[in-house]
Design a protein around this motif. Structure first.
Motif, PDB file in Angstrom:
ATOM      1  N   THR A   1       0.805  -1.217   0.000  1.00 39.07           N
ATOM      2  CA  THR A   1       0.000   0.000   0.000  1.00 39.07           C
ATOM      3  C   THR A   1       0.835   1.262   0.000  1.00 39.07           C
ATOM      4  O   THR A   1       0.369   2.295  -0.441  1.00 39.07           O
ATOM      5  CB  THR A   1      -0.932   0.025   1.227  1.00 39.07           C
ATOM      6  OG1 THR A   1      -0.139  -0.003   2.406  1.00 39.07           O
ATOM      7  CG2 THR A   1      -1.897  -1.138   1.196  1.00 39.07           C
ATOM      8  N   GLY A   2       2.041   1.219   0.512  1.00 42.60           N
ATOM      9  CA  GLY A   2       2.852   2.427   0.593  1.00 42.60           C
ATOM     10  C   GLY A   2       2.262   3.445   1.553  1.00 42.60           C
ATOM     11  O   GLY A   2       2.445   4.640   1.390  1.00 42.60           O
ATOM     12  N   TRP A   3       1.566   2.957   2.559  1.00 45.36           N
ATOM     13  CA  TRP A   3       0.856   3.845   3.468  1.00 45.36           C
ATOM     14  C   TRP A   3       1.791   4.817   4.182  1.00 45.36           C
ATOM     15  O   TRP A   3       1.431   5.955   4.444  1.00 45.36           O
ATOM     16  CB  TRP A   3       0.049   3.031   4.490  1.00 45.36           C
ATOM     17  CG  TRP A   3       0.896   2.237   5.443  1.00 45.36           C
ATOM     18  CD1 TRP A   3       1.334   0.962   5.287  1.00 45.36           C
ATOM     19  CD2 TRP A   3       1.427   2.697   6.682  1.00 45.36           C
ATOM     20  NE1 TRP A   3       2.101   0.585   6.350  1.00 45.36           N
ATOM     21  CE2 TRP A   3       2.172   1.644   7.230  1.00 45.36           C
ATOM     22  CE3 TRP A   3       1.341   3.884   7.387  1.00 45.36           C
ATOM     23  CZ2 TRP A   3       2.835   1.750   8.446  1.00 45.36           C
ATOM     24  CZ3 TRP A   3       2.006   4.004   8.600  1.00 45.36           C
ATOM     25  CH2 TRP A   3       2.732   2.932   9.120  1.00 45.36           C
TER      26      TRP A   3
ATOM     27  N   LEU B   1      -5.060   2.746   4.741  1.00 41.29           N
ATOM     28  CA  LEU B   1      -4.348   1.755   3.932  1.00 41.29           C
ATOM     29  C   LEU B   1      -3.474   0.864   4.799  1.00 41.29           C
ATOM     30  O   LEU B   1      -3.336  -0.325   4.527  1.00 41.29           O
ATOM     31  CB  LEU B   1      -3.497   2.448   2.864  1.00 41.29           C
ATOM     32  CG  LEU B   1      -4.270   3.070   1.710  1.00 41.29           C
ATOM     33  CD1 LEU B   1      -3.337   3.876   0.817  1.00 41.29           C
ATOM     34  CD2 LEU B   1      -4.997   2.004   0.903  1.00 41.29           C
ATOM     35  N   ARG B   2      -2.912   1.437   5.856  1.00 46.06           N
ATOM     36  CA  ARG B   2      -2.117   0.624   6.788  1.00 46.06           C
ATOM     37  C   ARG B   2      -3.002  -0.431   7.433  1.00 46.06           C
ATOM     38  O   ARG B   2      -2.614  -1.601   7.541  1.00 46.06           O
ATOM     39  CB  ARG B   2      -1.507   1.508   7.853  1.00 46.06           C
ATOM     40  CG  ARG B   2      -0.748   0.718   8.892  1.00 46.06           C
ATOM     41  CD  ARG B   2      -0.132   1.665   9.916  1.00 46.06           C
ATOM     42  NE  ARG B   2       0.513   0.892  10.940  1.00 46.06           N
ATOM     43  CZ  ARG B   2       0.182   0.932  12.223  1.00 46.06           C
ATOM     44  NH1 ARG B   2      -0.782   1.722  12.636  1.00 46.06           N
ATOM     45  NH2 ARG B   2       0.819   0.200  13.092  1.00 46.06           N
ATOM     46  N   LYS B   3      -4.191  -0.020   7.815  1.00 44.24           N
ATOM     47  CA  LYS B   3      -5.136  -0.954   8.448  1.00 44.24           C
ATOM     48  C   LYS B   3      -5.515  -2.071   7.469  1.00 44.24           C
ATOM     49  O   LYS B   3      -5.571  -3.233   7.837  1.00 44.24           O
ATOM     50  CB  LYS B   3      -6.372  -0.192   8.907  1.00 44.24           C
ATOM     51  CG  LYS B   3      -7.326  -1.001   9.725  1.00 44.24           C
ATOM     52  CD  LYS B   3      -8.474  -0.122  10.208  1.00 44.24           C
ATOM     53  CE  LYS B   3      -9.432  -0.923  11.035  1.00 44.24           C
ATOM     54  NZ  LYS B   3     -10.553  -0.098  11.522  1.00 44.24           N
TER      55      LYS B   3
ATOM     56  N   SER C   1      -3.706  -3.130   4.897  1.00 42.79           N
ATOM     57  CA  SER C   1      -2.563  -4.015   4.633  1.00 42.79           C
ATOM     58  C   SER C   1      -2.265  -4.919   5.812  1.00 42.79           C
ATOM     59  O   SER C   1      -1.852  -6.060   5.614  1.00 42.79           O
ATOM     60  CB  SER C   1      -1.324  -3.195   4.251  1.00 42.79           C
ATOM     61  OG  SER C   1      -0.837  -2.479   5.361  1.00 42.79           O
ATOM     62  N   THR C   2      -2.493  -4.447   7.035  1.00 40.23           N
ATOM     63  CA  THR C   2      -2.241  -5.319   8.186  1.00 40.23           C
ATOM     64  C   THR C   2      -3.364  -6.337   8.371  1.00 40.23           C
ATOM     65  O   THR C   2      -3.117  -7.432   8.851  1.00 40.23           O
ATOM     66  CB  THR C   2      -2.060  -4.501   9.489  1.00 40.23           C
ATOM     67  OG1 THR C   2      -3.211  -3.699   9.702  1.00 40.23           O
ATOM     68  CG2 THR C   2      -0.810  -3.648   9.416  1.00 40.23           C
ATOM     69  N   SER C   3      -4.591  -5.966   7.953  1.00 41.85           N
ATOM     70  CA  SER C   3      -5.689  -6.943   8.091  1.00 41.85           C
ATOM     71  C   SER C   3      -5.578  -8.062   7.064  1.00 41.85           C
ATOM     72  O   SER C   3      -5.981  -9.178   7.316  1.00 41.85           O
ATOM     73  CB  SER C   3      -7.046  -6.244   7.990  1.00 41.85           C
ATOM     74  OG  SER C   3      -7.268  -5.782   6.684  1.00 41.85           O
ATOM     75  N   THR C   4      -5.000  -7.764   5.899  1.00 39.18           N
ATOM     76  CA  THR C   4      -4.822  -8.824   4.890  1.00 39.18           C
ATOM     77  C   THR C   4      -3.629  -9.710   5.241  1.00 39.18           C
ATOM     78  O   THR C   4      -3.514 -10.823   4.752  1.00 39.18           O
ATOM     79  CB  THR C   4      -4.636  -8.243   3.480  1.00 39.18           C
ATOM     80  OG1 THR C   4      -3.510  -7.375   3.474  1.00 39.18           O
ATOM     81  CG2 THR C   4      -5.876  -7.517   3.020  1.00 39.18           C
ATOM     82  N   ALA C   5      -2.737  -9.177   6.084  1.00 33.16           N
ATOM     83  CA  ALA C   5      -1.567  -9.943   6.487  1.00 33.16           C
ATOM     84  C   ALA C   5      -1.925 -10.947   7.586  1.00 33.16           C
ATOM     85  O   ALA C   5      -1.186 -11.894   7.830  1.00 33.16           O
ATOM     86  CB  ALA C   5      -0.464  -9.033   6.969  1.00 33.16           C
ATOM     87  N   ALA C   6      -3.039 -10.724   8.242  1.00 29.06           N
ATOM     88  CA  ALA C   6      -3.421 -11.619   9.355  1.00 29.06           C
ATOM     89  C   ALA C   6      -3.960 -12.939   8.891  1.00 29.06           C
ATOM     90  O   ALA C   6      -4.310 -13.203   7.827  1.00 29.06           O
ATOM     91  CB  ALA C   6      -4.463 -10.917  10.214  1.00 29.06           C
TER      92      ALA C   6
END
Length: 188
Positions: A16-18, A179-181, A183-188
């Motif tokens: 995402t480049g957040w 976007l950070r949220k 990207s971290t939710s897809t990483a879980a």
């Protein structure tokens, strides 16, 4: 799933480049604060930007006039290009005057827009109250720009630019954090 791995098998990792977006948003907020706290610097920057735009336009107009593709309006393009170059160069030597001319042009436009809104409101009942409100608002803002001295009109311009940058920066920061949220939710 690993960090930044795509939720769809076979897709490239989600990046995402957040952080860059948040950093950009913070920079835009700082520029907005600078614009609000130093109207002279904002006026100077506005004048320099106006000068650079006129110079680029002037070069492009002259190139268009010289090109073999330009047959109609060749002389008009050449004259407009030369005038734009001269105006841009003169504004570079006095950028605050360039910013003031821009402020006065906006003030004149607001007065004309306000009068047109009021005439439309008087002639047509559709949206009459909104048109009256907008017409009066444009007239007041235009009058402030046209009738105030150089420093107050530049300060008003700085307030408009500063507020715009503050809200734009806030939007970018919130977008980056969203976007950070994601990207971290897809990483879980």
């Amino acid at each position: 799933m690993a960090t930044n791995e795509s939720p769809i098998p076979g897709d490239p990792p989600l990046r995402t480049g957040w952080g860059w977006i948040v950093a950009y948003g913070v920079l835009v907020i700082l520029i907005g604060v600078l614009a609000l706290t130093n109207p002279i610097a904002t006026g100077l920057a506005t004048g320099i930007i106006l000068a650079l735009v006129l110079i680029v336009y002037g070069v492009a107009a002259i190139a268009s006039a010289i090109s073999s593709l330009s047959r109609r309006g060749r002389w008009i393009e050449l004259i407009l290009g030369i005038l734009a170059l001269l105006a841009g160069a003169s504004i570079l030597f006095a950028p605050l005057l360039g910013a003031l001319s821009l402020v006065w042009a906006i003030g004149f436009w607001l007065v004309v827009s306000g009068v047109m809104q009021l005439v439309t409101a008087a002639r047509f009942p559709v949206d009459r109250w909104w048109r009256l409100f907008l017409g009066l608002l444009d007239l007041v803002l235009g009058a402030i720009l046209l009738l105030s001295g150089p420093v107050p009109s530049l300060a008003f311009l700085a307030i408009i630019v500063g507020i715009s940058f503050l809200f734009r920066g806030l939007f970018l920061v919130l977008l980056g954090l969203g976007l950070r949220k994601v990207s971290t939710s897809t990483a879980a």
